[in-house]
Design an enzyme around this catalytic site. Structure first.
Site: not given
Length: 397
Positions: A189, A273, A354
């Site tokens: 992330d 992502e 996170d």
């Protein structure tokens, strides 16, 4: 181990003599001139609903060299000029393929100064590189040795805004081999408070390279703004600003290379992502710190290194609610303000925002591998999207 035989560029600094610098500067100017002339000709033809291909542009170049006005094009090597036409052809191919915008004219002040030489326009022997129209080899600082028996197929010479000279040698590198396959996977992330958070619980601090030089950069920019346009003092002040930018970019690139190399070596599958960075930097409050984090550069490095070494990068759809989803029970929260960095689910699980997002990304990536779930978009063409909308694409600095 499998050998991938990839094309790899090795970039080095070099220090030209005055004569070499003058020759390369003339070449840069001629490359820019030919590119702009060809673009203008193709644009005029486009207005007449006609298309001009590379062969027609090459014939135009031959005609231009015969005119008195453009006779100076004969003073430099013809290969970089032909390569400029090939680059323009690629730009139009990408435009017609809807992968890029319409090509733009090169600016003398803003465009990158570079010239590309193919094998017919340089000689490389015993680690000594001599370009066409030059009598002496370039004084290259070999910061690392080239792999044994490697010979470049293309040489690109460039000069950055800080006045530094670089030469890039494109080679077929047989030394790159696929690493032994493992079953280790990691979710990653990206953020701003911490640069990266992993599904293992590890976090990498954000070095904030730009902030370290922000005061010096602002001071240099103020001095630049006070200089008279076109003066030697303004050129000197501009180079000083460019040197600070280059120092920041070098540190950032070095850190990202170390992180991505480590991740590729340790993990078989890497799940990230799909961040809409171009839209996120429109937030004026966060644009500077988002740009400094260099998420796009991180993804690019991760993808090409994974391809080199036989690893897999899975990109999860940007609308996947990774932060609002409990990685323990799967419960989805309605809202998750950016100020919330830790939270507790109704099931009793305590989460770091996170790390929890990284765990959810890993689970989504495994779903892609197992059953092809629609959370893996492609860069060239949009992929499947989750029905659930992701949190607002902002991060706290």
């Amino acid at each position: 181990m499998t050998t991938s035989h990839v094309k790899r560029a090795f970039k080095f600094r070099f220090y030209p003599t005055d004569a070499q610098a003058a020759e390369l500067s003339r070449t840069f100017g001629c490359v820019r001139k030919v590119y702009n002339l060809a673009l203008a000709a193709r644009t005029e033809a486009w207005a007449r609903q006609e298309r001009v291909n590379y062969n027609q542009s090459s014939a135009m170049l031959t005609a231009w060299k015969k005119t008195e006005e453009l006779a100076y094009l004969n003073e430099v090597s013809s290969v970089p000029l032909q390569q400029a036409l090939r680059h323009l052809q690629v730009a139009f191919t990408n435009f017609f393929g809807k992968r890029a915008k319409y090509p733009r004219f090169k600016s003398r002040k803003k465009s990158r100064k570079s010239a590309e030489y193919t094998t017919s326009a340089f000689r490389f022997r015993d680690n000594r590189l001599t370009l066409a129209k030059m009598c002496e080899p370039l004084e290259i600082r070999w910061s690392r040795p080239l792999p044994e028996g490697m010979s470049p197929s293309t040489v690109t010479v460039s000069q950055d805004a800080a006045g530094r000279w670089f030469v890039s040698l494109l080679c077929d590198d047989p030394s790159i081999k696929h690493l032994p396959a493992t079953d280790v996977a990691v979710g990653i992330d990206a953020g701003l408070d911490h640069l990266l958070a992993f599904s293992t619980g590890e976090k990498i601090a954000n070095p904030r390279h730009e902030r370290r030089d922000r005061v010096a950069l602002a001071k240099s920019q103020r001095r630049l703004a006070k200089k008279t346009d076109g003066s030697a003092n303004r050129a000197k002040a501009r180079r000083k600003v460019a040197k600070i930018h280059a120092r920041v970019a070098d540190r950032r690139r070095d850190a990202l290379h170390k992180i991505t190399t480590r991740l590729v070596r340790e993990n078989q599958t890497l799940v990230i992502e799909d961040l809409a960075v171009r839209n996120m930097v429109k937030n004026r409050k966060l644009a500077r710190v988002i740009s400094d984090a260099a998420w796009s550069q991180f993804r690019s490095m991760l993808e090409y290194k994974a391809a080199w070494y036989g690893r897999e990068v899975i990109v999860v759809d940007r609308f996947f609610p990774s932060s609002k989803l409990c990685s323990t029970c799967g419960a989805l929260r309605d809202k998750m303000p950016l100020s919330v960095r830790t939270w507790t689910c109704d099931c009793g699980a305590a989460h770091d925002r996170d790390v929890n997002a990284a765990k959810n990304l890993l689970a989504a990536g495994r779903a892609v591998t197992a059953c092809g779930a629609g959370v893996r978009p492609q860069r060239s063409s949009p992929g499947g999207q989750s029905a659930m909308k992701q949190e607002t694409s902002r991060r706290e600095p």
